[in-house]
Write a protein that holds these residues in place. Structure first.
Motif, PDB file in Angstrom:
ATOM      1  N   VAL A 100      -0.441  -2.998   4.958  1.00  0.00           N
ATOM      2  CA  VAL A 100      -1.763  -2.526   5.381  1.00  0.00           C
ATOM      3  C   VAL A 100      -1.810  -2.376   6.901  1.00  0.00           C
ATOM      4  O   VAL A 100      -2.362  -1.400   7.420  1.00  0.00           O
ATOM      5  CB  VAL A 100      -2.871  -3.476   4.879  1.00  0.00           C
ATOM      6  CG1 VAL A 100      -4.216  -3.090   5.435  1.00  0.00           C
ATOM      7  CG2 VAL A 100      -2.910  -3.497   3.359  1.00  0.00           C
ATOM      8  N   ARG A 101      -1.240  -3.328   7.599  1.00  0.00           N
ATOM      9  CA  ARG A 101      -1.225  -3.281   9.070  1.00  0.00           C
ATOM     10  C   ARG A 101      -0.508  -2.022   9.569  1.00  0.00           C
ATOM     11  O   ARG A 101      -0.959  -1.363  10.509  1.00  0.00           O
ATOM     12  CB  ARG A 101      -0.536  -4.535   9.591  1.00  0.00           C
ATOM     13  CG  ARG A 101      -0.411  -4.635  11.081  1.00  0.00           C
ATOM     14  CD  ARG A 101       0.309  -5.901  11.460  1.00  0.00           C
ATOM     15  NE  ARG A 101       1.361  -6.147  10.486  1.00  0.00           N
ATOM     16  CZ  ARG A 101       2.511  -6.731  10.727  1.00  0.00           C
ATOM     17  NH1 ARG A 101       2.756  -7.196  11.908  1.00  0.00           N
ATOM     18  NH2 ARG A 101       3.420  -6.893   9.786  1.00  0.00           N
ATOM     19  N   GLU A 102       0.598  -1.675   8.941  1.00  0.00           N
ATOM     20  CA  GLU A 102       1.346  -0.470   9.322  1.00  0.00           C
ATOM     21  C   GLU A 102       0.535   0.782   9.026  1.00  0.00           C
ATOM     22  O   GLU A 102       0.533   1.731   9.814  1.00  0.00           O
ATOM     23  CB  GLU A 102       2.674  -0.425   8.579  1.00  0.00           C
ATOM     24  CG  GLU A 102       3.621  -1.529   8.959  1.00  0.00           C
ATOM     25  CD  GLU A 102       4.825  -1.632   8.054  1.00  0.00           C
ATOM     26  OE1 GLU A 102       5.900  -1.993   8.566  1.00  0.00           O
ATOM     27  OE2 GLU A 102       4.699  -1.361   6.843  1.00  0.00           O
ATOM     28  N   CYS A 103      -0.168   0.772   7.905  1.00  0.00           N
ATOM     29  CA  CYS A 103      -1.004   1.919   7.543  1.00  0.00           C
ATOM     30  C   CYS A 103      -2.115   2.116   8.571  1.00  0.00           C
ATOM     31  O   CYS A 103      -2.411   3.245   8.956  1.00  0.00           O
ATOM     32  CB  CYS A 103      -1.588   1.723   6.144  1.00  0.00           C
ATOM     33  SG  CYS A 103      -2.616   3.092   5.605  1.00  0.00           S
ATOM     34  N   LYS A 104      -2.721   1.038   9.026  1.00  0.00           N
ATOM     35  CA  LYS A 104      -3.790   1.134  10.031  1.00  0.00           C
ATOM     36  C   LYS A 104      -3.264   1.741  11.327  1.00  0.00           C
ATOM     37  O   LYS A 104      -3.946   2.542  11.965  1.00  0.00           O
ATOM     38  CB  LYS A 104      -4.417  -0.227  10.282  1.00  0.00           C
ATOM     39  CG  LYS A 104      -5.262  -0.685   9.121  1.00  0.00           C
ATOM     40  CD  LYS A 104      -5.964  -1.990   9.411  1.00  0.00           C
ATOM     41  CE  LYS A 104      -6.649  -2.440   8.131  1.00  0.00           C
ATOM     42  NZ  LYS A 104      -7.993  -2.874   8.324  1.00  0.00           N
ATOM     43  N   LYS A 105      -2.055   1.377  11.712  1.00  0.00           N
ATOM     44  CA  LYS A 105      -1.456   1.962  12.917  1.00  0.00           C
ATOM     45  C   LYS A 105      -1.217   3.453  12.728  1.00  0.00           C
ATOM     46  O   LYS A 105      -1.444   4.250  13.632  1.00  0.00           O
ATOM     47  CB  LYS A 105      -0.155   1.253  13.258  1.00  0.00           C
ATOM     48  CG  LYS A 105      -0.353  -0.136  13.807  1.00  0.00           C
ATOM     49  CD  LYS A 105       0.971  -0.790  14.138  1.00  0.00           C
ATOM     50  CE  LYS A 105       0.765  -2.207  14.623  1.00  0.00           C
ATOM     51  NZ  LYS A 105       2.036  -2.867  14.933  1.00  0.00           N
ATOM     52  N   LEU A 106      -0.754   3.827  11.534  1.00  0.00           N
ATOM     53  CA  LEU A 106      -0.536   5.240  11.226  1.00  0.00           C
ATOM     54  C   LEU A 106      -1.850   6.020  11.271  1.00  0.00           C
ATOM     55  O   LEU A 106      -1.905   7.131  11.782  1.00  0.00           O
ATOM     56  CB  LEU A 106       0.127   5.381   9.853  1.00  0.00           C
ATOM     57  CG  LEU A 106       0.478   6.790   9.402  1.00  0.00           C
ATOM     58  CD1 LEU A 106       1.472   7.433  10.366  1.00  0.00           C
ATOM     59  CD2 LEU A 106       1.053   6.751   8.000  1.00  0.00           C
ATOM     60  N   LEU A 107      -2.934   5.418  10.773  1.00  0.00           N
ATOM     61  CA  LEU A 107      -4.238   6.064  10.812  1.00  0.00           C
ATOM     62  C   LEU A 107      -4.730   6.266  12.240  1.00  0.00           C
ATOM     63  O   LEU A 107      -5.368   7.279  12.545  1.00  0.00           O
ATOM     64  CB  LEU A 107      -5.263   5.264  10.006  1.00  0.00           C
ATOM     65  CG  LEU A 107      -5.074   5.280   8.498  1.00  0.00           C
ATOM     66  CD1 LEU A 107      -6.058   4.321   7.826  1.00  0.00           C
ATOM     67  CD2 LEU A 107      -5.238   6.681   7.935  1.00  0.00           C
ATOM     68  N   MET A 167       0.843  -1.167   0.000  1.00  0.00           N
ATOM     69  CA  MET A 167       0.000   0.000   0.000  1.00  0.00           C
ATOM     70  C   MET A 167       0.890   1.232   0.000  1.00  0.00           C
ATOM     71  O   MET A 167       1.924   1.268   0.649  1.00  0.00           O
ATOM     72  CB  MET A 167      -0.901  -0.022   1.241  1.00  0.00           C
ATOM     73  CG  MET A 167      -1.639   1.259   1.486  1.00  0.00           C
ATOM     74  SD  MET A 167      -2.882   1.127   2.764  1.00  0.00           S
ATOM     75  CE  MET A 167      -4.279   0.882   1.717  1.00  0.00           C
ATOM     76  N   LYS A 168       0.490   2.230  -0.742  1.00  0.00           N
ATOM     77  CA  LYS A 168       1.209   3.500  -0.767  1.00  0.00           C
ATOM     78  C   LYS A 168       0.507   4.479   0.162  1.00  0.00           C
ATOM     79  O   LYS A 168      -0.719   4.549   0.188  1.00  0.00           O
ATOM     80  CB  LYS A 168       1.245   4.076  -2.174  1.00  0.00           C
ATOM     81  CG  LYS A 168       2.088   3.277  -3.123  1.00  0.00           C
ATOM     82  CD  LYS A 168       2.141   3.918  -4.481  1.00  0.00           C
ATOM     83  CE  LYS A 168       2.970   3.047  -5.414  1.00  0.00           C
ATOM     84  NZ  LYS A 168       3.006   3.581  -6.764  1.00  0.00           N
ATOM     85  N   VAL A 169       1.297   5.236   0.899  1.00  0.00           N
ATOM     86  CA  VAL A 169       0.773   6.232   1.822  1.00  0.00           C
ATOM     87  C   VAL A 169       1.413   7.573   1.492  1.00  0.00           C
ATOM     88  O   VAL A 169       2.633   7.671   1.405  1.00  0.00           O
ATOM     89  CB  VAL A 169       1.048   5.850   3.290  1.00  0.00           C
ATOM     90  CG1 VAL A 169       0.527   6.917   4.233  1.00  0.00           C
ATOM     91  CG2 VAL A 169       0.412   4.499   3.612  1.00  0.00           C
ATOM     92  N   ILE A 170       0.571   8.584   1.323  1.00  0.00           N
ATOM     93  CA  ILE A 170       1.059   9.928   1.020  1.00  0.00           C
ATOM     94  C   ILE A 170       0.941  10.779   2.280  1.00  0.00           C
ATOM     95  O   ILE A 170      -0.140  10.914   2.856  1.00  0.00           O
ATOM     96  CB  ILE A 170       0.246  10.574  -0.120  1.00  0.00           C
ATOM     97  CG1 ILE A 170       0.326   9.709  -1.381  1.00  0.00           C
ATOM     98  CG2 ILE A 170       0.738  11.994  -0.390  1.00  0.00           C
ATOM     99  CD1 ILE A 170      -0.619  10.141  -2.485  1.00  0.00           C
TER     100      ILE A 170
END
Length: 72
Positions: free
Chosen positions: A14-21, A1-4
């Protein structure tokens, strides 16, 4: 997943993105903190003073195919 984040693009699971959110959600009092579409999540910091403006912004993003992360 890409995160801007701001003008930088990061690749993460995805798991890391959820933590960031979860962290981003704490920074917003009443507004939109992220949008997601086609495997790309963009962090936002859009604050709204009233519920009507927030709901309109959410609807506008949804109409353009985005999943909206918000806090009311």
């Amino acid at each position: 997943m890409k995160v801007i984040v701001n003008n930088s693009v990061y690749g993460m699971k995805v798991r890391e993105c959820k933590k960031l959110l979860e962290i981003a959600k704490r920074q917003v009092v009443h507004g939109i903190y992220a949008i997601e579409k086609d495997g790309v999540c963009e962090l936002k910091n859009e604050q709204y003073e009233d519920e009507v403006a927030l709901k309109k912004a959410i609807k506008d993003y949804n109409n353009n195919g985005f999943k909206v992360y918000w806090k009311g």
